[in-house]
Design a protein around this motif. Structure first.
Motif, PDB file in Angstrom:
ATOM      1  N   ILE A 148      36.519 -25.353  17.382  1.00  0.00           N
ATOM      2  CA  ILE A 148      36.105 -24.186  18.184  1.00  0.00           C
ATOM      3  C   ILE A 148      36.329 -22.891  17.396  1.00  0.00           C
ATOM      4  O   ILE A 148      35.478 -21.999  17.394  1.00  0.00           O
ATOM      5  N   ASP A 149      37.465 -22.813  16.698  1.00  0.00           N
ATOM      6  CA  ASP A 149      37.751 -21.609  15.908  1.00  0.00           C
ATOM      7  C   ASP A 149      36.730 -21.446  14.780  1.00  0.00           C
ATOM      8  O   ASP A 149      36.338 -20.321  14.456  1.00  0.00           O
ATOM      9  N   GLY A 150      36.301 -22.558  14.185  1.00  0.00           N
ATOM     10  CA  GLY A 150      35.250 -22.503  13.159  1.00  0.00           C
ATOM     11  C   GLY A 150      33.940 -22.020  13.756  1.00  0.00           C
ATOM     12  O   GLY A 150      33.266 -21.146  13.184  1.00  0.00           O
ATOM     13  N   ILE A 151      33.589 -22.561  14.915  1.00  0.00           N
ATOM     14  CA  ILE A 151      32.324 -22.183  15.558  1.00  0.00           C
ATOM     15  C   ILE A 151      32.306 -20.686  15.874  1.00  0.00           C
ATOM     16  O   ILE A 151      31.289 -20.014  15.704  1.00  0.00           O
TER      17      ILE A 151
ATOM     18  N   ARG B 172      30.298 -14.854   6.472  1.00  0.00           N
ATOM     19  CA  ARG B 172      29.859 -15.760   5.401  1.00  0.00           C
ATOM     20  C   ARG B 172      30.317 -17.184   5.715  1.00  0.00           C
ATOM     21  O   ARG B 172      31.201 -17.402   6.543  1.00  0.00           O
ATOM     22  N   LEU B 173      29.681 -18.118   5.007  1.00  0.00           N
ATOM     23  CA  LEU B 173      29.868 -19.542   5.334  1.00  0.00           C
ATOM     24  C   LEU B 173      31.343 -19.959   5.334  1.00  0.00           C
ATOM     25  O   LEU B 173      31.810 -20.650   6.240  1.00  0.00           O
ATOM     26  N   TYR B 174      32.077 -19.512   4.311  1.00  0.00           N
ATOM     27  CA  TYR B 174      33.455 -20.005   4.209  1.00  0.00           C
ATOM     28  C   TYR B 174      34.416 -19.271   5.149  1.00  0.00           C
ATOM     29  O   TYR B 174      35.597 -19.622   5.216  1.00  0.00           O
ATOM     30  N   ASP B 175      33.902 -18.267   5.882  1.00  0.00           N
ATOM     31  CA  ASP B 175      34.697 -17.744   7.001  1.00  0.00           C
ATOM     32  C   ASP B 175      34.921 -18.854   8.028  1.00  0.00           C
ATOM     33  O   ASP B 175      35.992 -18.943   8.654  1.00  0.00           O
ATOM     34  N   ILE B 176      33.887 -19.681   8.204  1.00  0.00           N
ATOM     35  CA  ILE B 176      33.997 -20.827   9.125  1.00  0.00           C
ATOM     36  C   ILE B 176      35.043 -21.806   8.593  1.00  0.00           C
ATOM     37  O   ILE B 176      35.959 -22.219   9.305  1.00  0.00           O
ATOM     38  N   SER B 177      34.891 -22.153   7.305  1.00  0.00           N
ATOM     39  CA  SER B 177      35.797 -23.116   6.670  1.00  0.00           C
ATOM     40  C   SER B 177      37.251 -22.648   6.762  1.00  0.00           C
ATOM     41  O   SER B 177      38.156 -23.429   7.096  1.00  0.00           O
ATOM     42  N   ALA B 178      37.455 -21.370   6.465  1.00  0.00           N
ATOM     43  CA  ALA B 178      38.811 -20.812   6.447  1.00  0.00           C
ATOM     44  C   ALA B 178      39.435 -20.841   7.838  1.00  0.00           C
ATOM     45  O   ALA B 178      40.639 -21.107   7.982  1.00  0.00           O
ATOM     46  N   ALA B 179      38.614 -20.582   8.860  1.00  0.00           N
ATOM     47  CA  ALA B 179      39.139 -20.582  10.229  1.00  0.00           C
ATOM     48  C   ALA B 179      39.586 -21.994  10.632  1.00  0.00           C
ATOM     49  O   ALA B 179      40.639 -22.169  11.262  1.00  0.00           O
TER      50      ALA B 179
ATOM     51  N   GLU C 145      40.559 -24.375   8.587  1.00  0.00           N
ATOM     52  CA  GLU C 145      41.758 -24.708   7.801  1.00  0.00           C
ATOM     53  C   GLU C 145      43.002 -24.014   8.364  1.00  0.00           C
ATOM     54  O   GLU C 145      44.067 -24.632   8.479  1.00  0.00           O
ATOM     55  N   LYS C 146      42.838 -22.754   8.741  1.00  0.00           N
ATOM     56  CA  LYS C 146      43.977 -21.971   9.240  1.00  0.00           C
ATOM     57  C   LYS C 146      44.570 -22.621  10.494  1.00  0.00           C
ATOM     58  O   LYS C 146      45.790 -22.773  10.620  1.00  0.00           O
ATOM     59  N   THR C 147      43.696 -22.997  11.417  1.00  0.00           N
ATOM     60  CA  THR C 147      44.168 -23.607  12.671  1.00  0.00           C
ATOM     61  C   THR C 147      44.818 -24.962  12.399  1.00  0.00           C
ATOM     62  O   THR C 147      45.853 -25.297  12.978  1.00  0.00           O
ATOM     63  N   ALA C 148      44.209 -25.729  11.508  1.00  0.00           N
ATOM     64  CA  ALA C 148      44.770 -27.044  11.175  1.00  0.00           C
ATOM     65  C   ALA C 148      46.168 -26.904  10.590  1.00  0.00           C
ATOM     66  O   ALA C 148      47.114 -27.578  11.015  1.00  0.00           O
TER      67      ALA C 148
ATOM     68  N   GLN D  35      26.563 -27.565   2.320  1.00  0.00           N
ATOM     69  CA  GLN D  35      27.787 -28.296   2.643  1.00  0.00           C
ATOM     70  C   GLN D  35      28.810 -27.296   3.183  1.00  0.00           C
ATOM     71  O   GLN D  35      28.869 -26.164   2.698  1.00  0.00           O
ATOM     72  N   ILE D  36      29.580 -27.739   4.174  1.00  0.00           N
ATOM     73  CA  ILE D  36      30.584 -26.836   4.758  1.00  0.00           C
ATOM     74  C   ILE D  36      31.954 -27.503   4.723  1.00  0.00           C
ATOM     75  O   ILE D  36      32.292 -28.301   5.591  1.00  0.00           O
ATOM     76  N   PRO D  37      32.745 -27.173   3.699  1.00  0.00           N
ATOM     77  CA  PRO D  37      34.104 -27.736   3.623  1.00  0.00           C
ATOM     78  C   PRO D  37      34.941 -27.237   4.799  1.00  0.00           C
ATOM     79  O   PRO D  37      34.638 -26.202   5.405  1.00  0.00           O
ATOM     80  N   ASN D  38      35.991 -27.976   5.093  1.00  0.00           N
ATOM     81  CA  ASN D  38      36.908 -27.568   6.160  1.00  0.00           C
ATOM     82  C   ASN D  38      38.091 -26.786   5.605  1.00  0.00           C
ATOM     83  O   ASN D  38      39.167 -26.757   6.177  1.00  0.00           O
ATOM     84  N   PHE D  39      37.851 -26.158   4.453  1.00  0.00           N
ATOM     85  CA  PHE D  39      38.844 -25.278   3.824  1.00  0.00           C
ATOM     86  C   PHE D  39      38.052 -24.290   2.976  1.00  0.00           C
ATOM     87  O   PHE D  39      36.929 -24.600   2.555  1.00  0.00           O
ATOM     88  N   GLY D  40      38.613 -23.129   2.740  1.00  0.00           N
ATOM     89  CA  GLY D  40      37.894 -22.176   1.904  1.00  0.00           C
ATOM     90  C   GLY D  40      38.449 -20.769   2.017  1.00  0.00           C
ATOM     91  O   GLY D  40      39.356 -20.505   2.809  1.00  0.00           O
ATOM     92  N   GLU D  41      37.890 -19.892   1.190  1.00  0.00           N
ATOM     93  CA  GLU D  41      38.316 -18.490   1.134  1.00  0.00           C
ATOM     94  C   GLU D  41      37.483 -17.669   2.096  1.00  0.00           C
ATOM     95  O   GLU D  41      36.248 -17.634   1.959  1.00  0.00           O
ATOM     96  N   PRO D  42      38.109 -16.959   3.024  1.00  0.00           N
ATOM     97  CA  PRO D  42      37.319 -16.104   3.905  1.00  0.00           C
ATOM     98  C   PRO D  42      36.551 -15.051   3.104  1.00  0.00           C
ATOM     99  O   PRO D  42      36.992 -14.636   2.029  1.00  0.00           O
TER     100      PRO D  42
END
Ligand code: MG
Ligand code: MG
Length: 249
Positions: free
Chosen positions: A132-135, A143-150, A152-155, A180-187
């Motif tokens: 949900i936080d990624g969505i 940007r795309l990795y804002d999703i990834s970073a969110a 990762e942060k919650t996890a 591709q959308i990793p579940n980790f990344g730089e905001p």
């Protein structure tokens, strides 16, 4: 290549993903101690065909089933089997894809089987929250990795690791499209989000190490330390009005 979808195409993706969500609802009601993962596969096939759709995963070379069913330390890609029974206290991840009118739906969820341990409960709650936080970050201007970073942060805040070898993806006329959308990344990094981008976000969280192995069957992905894992996936459309979860009814 990123393929942005028109309104009409998103409408069809909405239809495909609503079917997956309905199938998942049927499956969630069937989960109980003693049911086999092949029984779940049968239920999925029944409800997919009843709705005039086809199972998507058999379009993946070498895979024959409508579902991936992954129990406890299994992360993803567990193969349904009549010899594999759910037991009280398990957690079970079900991944389902369909195709209808040329477009794909893709959705996954992890369910408790009866009463589960406290750590399992926390894992499921955190996994769902990370999705949900990624969505919520899937908005124009980000940007795309804002999703990834969110995600990762919650996890990490929950004390869990994120699987790095498997990632989310674009979805449309193919089950797996760019990006591709990793579940980790730089905001603040990655491509700018655009209206018409349709993506499947799918965090996989582990209690222990993020590292995984593939079992001898060539499919089943397990945590390297055999700790519990969960998997939550929604297909979403990015629109001018914000993210729309397509795989929800
Ligand atoms: Mg999936
Ligand atoms: Mg997927």
């Amino acid at each position: 290549m990123i393929i942005l979808k028109s309104r009409d195409e998103i409408e069809t993706l909405r239809k495909a993903n609503a079917i997956v969500a309905e199938v998942m609802q049927e499956l969630s009601g069937a989960i109980c101690s003693g049911i086999s993962t092949a029984d779940l596969e049968d239920i999925a096939n029944l409800h997919i065909s009843k709705r005039g759709a086809k199972a998507a995963f058999p379009t993946v070379p070498g895979y024959k089933h409508a579902l991936c069913v992954s129990i406890n330390e299994e992360v993803v890609h567990g193969i349904p089997s009549k010899n594999r029974l759910l037991e009280e206290g398990d957690i079970v991840s079900i991944d389902c894809g369909v195709i209808i009118d040329g477009f794909y739906g893709d959705h996954a969820w992890t369910f408790p089987v009866g009463e589960v341990s406290d750590v399992a409960k926390k894992l499921l709650k955190t996994g769902e929250r990370s999705l949900i936080d990624g969505i919520e970050k899937a908005v124009l201007g980000n940007r795309l990795y804002d999703i990834s970073a969110a995600i990762e942060k919650t996890a990490r805040a929950g004390g869990f690791s994120v699987v790095r070898d498997y990632v989310g993806h674009g979805i449309g006329r193919s089950l797996h499209e760019d990006p591709q959308i990793p579940n980790f990344g730089e905001p603040g990094t990655g491509m700018k989000l655009r209206a018409g981008l349709v993506i499947a976000l799918e965090p996989m969280l582990n209690v222990g190490t993020y590292e995984v192995d593939v079992l001898q069957d060539g499919w089943t992905v397990v945590t390297k330390d055999r700790s519990l894992s969960c998997h939550f996936e929604h297909s979403i459309a990015i629109t001018e009005d914000g993210p729309e979860i397509l795989s929800r009814i």
